[in-house]
Design a protein around this motif. Sequence first.
Motif, PDB file in Angstrom:
ATOM      1  N   CYS A  66     -22.637  12.487  29.801  1.00  0.00           N
ATOM      2  CA  CYS A  66     -23.311  11.493  30.639  1.00  0.00           C
ATOM      3  C   CYS A  66     -22.280  10.528  31.223  1.00  0.00           C
ATOM      4  CB  CYS A  66     -24.320  10.697  29.815  1.00  0.00           C
ATOM      5  SG  CYS A  66     -25.578  11.726  29.023  1.00  0.00           S
ATOM      6  N   GLY A  67     -22.596  10.007  32.404  1.00  0.00           N
ATOM      7  CA  GLY A  67     -21.720   9.022  33.029  1.00  0.00           C
ATOM      8  C   GLY A  67     -20.564   9.663  33.771  1.00  0.00           C
ATOM      9  N   ASP A  68     -19.641   8.806  34.189  1.00  0.00           N
ATOM     10  CA  ASP A  68     -18.491   9.243  34.983  1.00  0.00           C
ATOM     11  C   ASP A  68     -17.414   9.815  34.060  1.00  0.00           C
ATOM     12  OD1 ASP A  68     -16.683   9.675  36.987  1.00  0.00           O
ATOM     13  OD2 ASP A  68     -15.970   7.592  37.040  1.00  0.00           O
ATOM     14  N   VAL A  69     -17.036  11.076  34.302  1.00  0.00           N
ATOM     15  CA  VAL A  69     -15.996  11.714  33.487  1.00  0.00           C
ATOM     16  C   VAL A  69     -14.767  12.041  34.335  1.00  0.00           C
ATOM     17  CG1 VAL A  69     -17.639  12.680  31.838  1.00  0.00           C
ATOM     18  CG2 VAL A  69     -17.019  14.002  33.867  1.00  0.00           C
ATOM     19  N   GLN A 126     -21.321  10.397  25.468  1.00  0.00           N
ATOM     20  CA  GLN A 126     -22.639  10.818  25.017  1.00  0.00           C
ATOM     21  C   GLN A 126     -23.124  11.986  25.865  1.00  0.00           C
ATOM     22  OE1 GLN A 126     -25.150   7.318  25.165  1.00  0.00           O
ATOM     23  NE2 GLN A 126     -24.602   6.754  23.062  1.00  0.00           N
ATOM     24  N   PHE A 127     -23.915  12.854  25.254  1.00  0.00           N
ATOM     25  CA  PHE A 127     -24.479  14.011  25.935  1.00  0.00           C
ATOM     26  C   PHE A 127     -26.003  13.866  25.881  1.00  0.00           C
ATOM     27  CE2 PHE A 127     -20.303  15.148  24.562  1.00  0.00           C
ATOM     28  CZ  PHE A 127     -19.801  15.951  25.573  1.00  0.00           C
ATOM     29  N   CYS A 128     -26.570  13.485  27.016  1.00  0.00           N
ATOM     30  CA  CYS A 128     -27.995  13.149  27.020  1.00  0.00           C
ATOM     31  C   CYS A 128     -28.767  13.911  28.088  1.00  0.00           C
ATOM     32  CB  CYS A 128     -28.166  11.645  27.235  1.00  0.00           C
ATOM     33  SG  CYS A 128     -27.252  10.995  28.653  1.00  0.00           S
ATOM     34  N   GLY A 129     -28.105  14.819  28.792  1.00  0.00           N
ATOM     35  CA  GLY A 129     -28.789  15.518  29.879  1.00  0.00           C
ATOM     36  C   GLY A 129     -28.748  17.022  29.722  1.00  0.00           C
ATOM     37  N   PRO A 130     -28.202  17.745  30.710  1.00  0.00           N
ATOM     38  CA  PRO A 130     -28.138  19.207  30.629  1.00  0.00           C
ATOM     39  C   PRO A 130     -27.328  19.652  29.418  1.00  0.00           C
ATOM     40  CG  PRO A 130     -27.583  18.416  32.835  1.00  0.00           C
ATOM     41  CD  PRO A 130     -27.610  17.218  31.943  1.00  0.00           C
ATOM     42  N   ASN A 131     -27.685  20.815  28.873  1.00  0.00           N
ATOM     43  CA  ASN A 131     -26.974  21.320  27.700  1.00  0.00           C
ATOM     44  C   ASN A 131     -26.570  22.785  27.840  1.00  0.00           C
ATOM     45  OD1 ASN A 131     -29.558  22.408  27.530  1.00  0.00           O
ATOM     46  ND2 ASN A 131     -29.612  22.297  25.272  1.00  0.00           N
ATOM     47  N   ARG A 132     -26.492  23.275  29.083  1.00  0.00           N
ATOM     48  CA  ARG A 132     -26.120  24.669  29.340  1.00  0.00           C
ATOM     49  C   ARG A 132     -24.626  24.745  29.668  1.00  0.00           C
ATOM     50  NH1 ARG A 132     -29.999  28.362  30.751  1.00  0.00           N
ATOM     51  NH2 ARG A 132     -28.720  29.178  32.446  1.00  0.00           N
ATOM     52  N   VAL A 133     -23.864  25.383  28.794  1.00  0.00           N
ATOM     53  CA  VAL A 133     -22.422  25.548  28.986  1.00  0.00           C
ATOM     54  C   VAL A 133     -22.192  26.838  29.761  1.00  0.00           C
ATOM     55  CG1 VAL A 133     -20.169  25.783  27.861  1.00  0.00           C
ATOM     56  CG2 VAL A 133     -21.944  24.341  26.826  1.00  0.00           C
ATOM     57  N   LEU A 134     -21.677  26.708  30.981  1.00  0.00           N
ATOM     58  CA  LEU A 134     -21.441  27.880  31.831  1.00  0.00           C
ATOM     59  C   LEU A 134     -20.115  28.530  31.443  1.00  0.00           C
ATOM     60  CD1 LEU A 134     -22.631  26.481  35.295  1.00  0.00           C
ATOM     61  CD2 LEU A 134     -23.915  27.824  33.611  1.00  0.00           C
ATOM     62  N   GLN A 135     -20.120  29.157  30.295  1.00  0.00           N
ATOM     63  CA  GLN A 135     -18.927  29.787  29.739  1.00  0.00           C
ATOM     64  C   GLN A 135     -19.388  30.738  28.642  1.00  0.00           C
ATOM     65  OE1 GLN A 135     -16.004  31.138  29.851  1.00  0.00           O
ATOM     66  NE2 GLN A 135     -15.079  29.260  30.666  1.00  0.00           N
ATOM     67  N   CYS A 136     -18.489  31.570  28.148  1.00  0.00           N
ATOM     68  CA  CYS A 136     -18.836  32.502  27.069  1.00  0.00           C
ATOM     69  C   CYS A 136     -18.607  31.908  25.691  1.00  0.00           C
ATOM     70  CB  CYS A 136     -18.028  33.792  27.215  1.00  0.00           C
ATOM     71  SG  CYS A 136     -18.521  34.800  28.624  1.00  0.00           S
ATOM     72  N   PHE A 137     -18.080  30.704  25.654  1.00  0.00           N
ATOM     73  CA  PHE A 137     -17.829  29.991  24.400  1.00  0.00           C
ATOM     74  C   PHE A 137     -17.703  28.519  24.750  1.00  0.00           C
ATOM     75  CE2 PHE A 137     -14.041  31.919  26.187  1.00  0.00           C
ATOM     76  CZ  PHE A 137     -13.235  30.819  26.418  1.00  0.00           C
ATOM     77  N   CYS A 138     -17.525  27.671  23.762  1.00  0.00           N
ATOM     78  CA  CYS A 138     -17.405  26.233  24.027  1.00  0.00           C
ATOM     79  C   CYS A 138     -15.975  25.891  24.424  1.00  0.00           C
ATOM     80  CB  CYS A 138     -17.806  25.434  22.787  1.00  0.00           C
ATOM     81  SG  CYS A 138     -19.560  25.520  22.398  1.00  0.00           S
ATOM     82  N   ASP A 139     -15.733  25.778  25.709  1.00  0.00           N
ATOM     83  CA  ASP A 139     -14.411  25.349  26.158  1.00  0.00           C
ATOM     84  C   ASP A 139     -14.488  23.897  26.616  1.00  0.00           C
ATOM     85  OD1 ASP A 139     -15.691  25.693  28.654  1.00  0.00           O
ATOM     86  OD2 ASP A 139     -13.747  25.971  29.618  1.00  0.00           O
ATOM     87  N   TYR A 140     -13.344  23.261  26.702  1.00  0.00           N
ATOM     88  CA  TYR A 140     -13.296  21.819  26.949  1.00  0.00           C
ATOM     89  C   TYR A 140     -13.912  21.449  28.298  1.00  0.00           C
ATOM     90  CZ  TYR A 140     -11.378  17.125  27.518  1.00  0.00           C
ATOM     91  OH  TYR A 140     -11.237  15.776  27.720  1.00  0.00           O
ATOM     92  N   PHE A 160      -9.038  15.094  22.945  1.00  0.00           N
ATOM     93  CA  PHE A 160     -10.295  15.463  22.300  1.00  0.00           C
ATOM     94  C   PHE A 160     -11.061  14.227  21.814  1.00  0.00           C
ATOM     95  CE2 PHE A 160     -12.681  17.031  18.538  1.00  0.00           C
ATOM     96  CZ  PHE A 160     -13.455  17.987  19.165  1.00  0.00           C
ATOM     97  N   SER A 161     -10.326  13.239  21.301  1.00  0.00           N
ATOM     98  CA  SER A 161     -10.969  12.019  20.789  1.00  0.00           C
ATOM     99  C   SER A 161     -11.673  11.249  21.896  1.00  0.00           C
ATOM    100  CB  SER A 161      -9.928  11.126  20.117  1.00  0.00           C
ATOM    101  OG  SER A 161      -9.311  11.782  19.031  1.00  0.00           O
ATOM    102  N   VAL A 162     -11.070  11.253  23.088  1.00  0.00           N
ATOM    103  CA  VAL A 162     -11.700  10.565  24.218  1.00  0.00           C
ATOM    104  C   VAL A 162     -13.040  11.212  24.548  1.00  0.00           C
ATOM    105  CG1 VAL A 162     -11.467  10.038  26.676  1.00  0.00           C
ATOM    106  CG2 VAL A 162      -9.505   9.785  25.166  1.00  0.00           C
ATOM    107  N   THR A 163     -13.086  12.548  24.485  1.00  0.00           N
ATOM    108  CA  THR A 163     -14.329  13.260  24.775  1.00  0.00           C
ATOM    109  C   THR A 163     -15.409  12.947  23.737  1.00  0.00           C
ATOM    110  OG1 THR A 163     -12.982  15.036  25.692  1.00  0.00           O
ATOM    111  CG2 THR A 163     -15.289  15.530  25.294  1.00  0.00           C
ATOM    112  N   LEU A 164     -15.011  12.776  22.483  1.00  0.00           N
ATOM    113  CA  LEU A 164     -15.977  12.486  21.428  1.00  0.00           C
ATOM    114  C   LEU A 164     -16.683  11.148  21.634  1.00  0.00           C
ATOM    115  CD1 LEU A 164     -14.091  13.682  18.209  1.00  0.00           C
ATOM    116  CD2 LEU A 164     -15.980  14.820  19.389  1.00  0.00           C
ATOM    117  N   THR A 165     -16.051  10.259  22.415  1.00  0.00           N
ATOM    118  CA  THR A 165     -16.676   8.952  22.663  1.00  0.00           C
ATOM    119  C   THR A 165     -17.799   9.047  23.690  1.00  0.00           C
ATOM    120  OG1 THR A 165     -15.090   8.388  24.421  1.00  0.00           O
ATOM    121  CG2 THR A 165     -14.492   7.791  22.162  1.00  0.00           C
TER     122      THR A 165
END
Length: 311
Positions: free
Chosen positions: A184-187, A162-176, A155-160
Amino acid sequence: MVSEFIIVGFPGLQDRESKAILFAVFLTVYLLILLGNILLICILAADRSLHTPMYLTICSLAIINITICTTTVPTMLAVFRSTSYTVSVSACFTQTYFYMALPSIERFNLLLMAYDRYVAICHPLHYPAKMTVKFTLQLLVVCWLGGFLSPILDFSVTLTKQFCGPNRVLQCFCDYAGVLRLACGDVLSISYFSLFVVLSLLLIPLFFIVLSYVKIIQSVLCISSSAGRAKAFSTCSSHLLVISVFFLTSAGVYISYRIPGTSVDMRVMGSVIQNVFPALMNPIIYCLRTKEIRDNLVKSLKRIQIFPVSK
């Protein structure tokens, strides 16, 4: 920078009628989950004869089931009720963390249940000394702490990111997975690391659960009387069903993400089923297949005159 996420739900079911049906179905399922698991907890708490290690783990599992569903289902219901449901980044990350941690707690709890049955059947003379109530409570604390600690690095790695583009989560809740795709960038490297962590937390407990039941089956087959073998197997049947429901639904979700051409709606449905199906089935399995719980349930229903009292 993105300040909020839009939770889409089922991309192919965005019309009002479909959302109304989904809302009614999942509200009913959620209420049944709460009713079944709270009833199970009350039965176990009310009867002092059930204050034993095995039933403590069952009670812990019921609490986990309520917590998992309460973490996600209210968001699902809000999504189905609104035309566009938004959530802040911090709230979304909080939900993601709990959604990662709570299933890990459930896996550790199932592992503890398997260990309890292993000691009870393979080492029955040592069971009262080994599996005391105090020791079981300590192990349950370890399960909960371990579950909450297990996703921290991932989870800590994900927090590093940035989210600067699309913001639509294709899910019924916030999943990882749904949130990580929006970074943004290579994940890719984070995705592989996440997959390694998830598979480790899934397969390591499963390995020891299977090993425990292999030892149990070997011990049971050594019992000379058929009645003794049947009794020993009956004490494990409920646990085996619960374990099978949990790990089969989890495996189905992970496999669906690896099958090319699987629709987004099918993947979303898989995640939803993984969330609610074990929590719905567990109290039903224990109330129907565990004699002590079933007898206490019938007594309670007779006490409030739902079942007629036999004369």
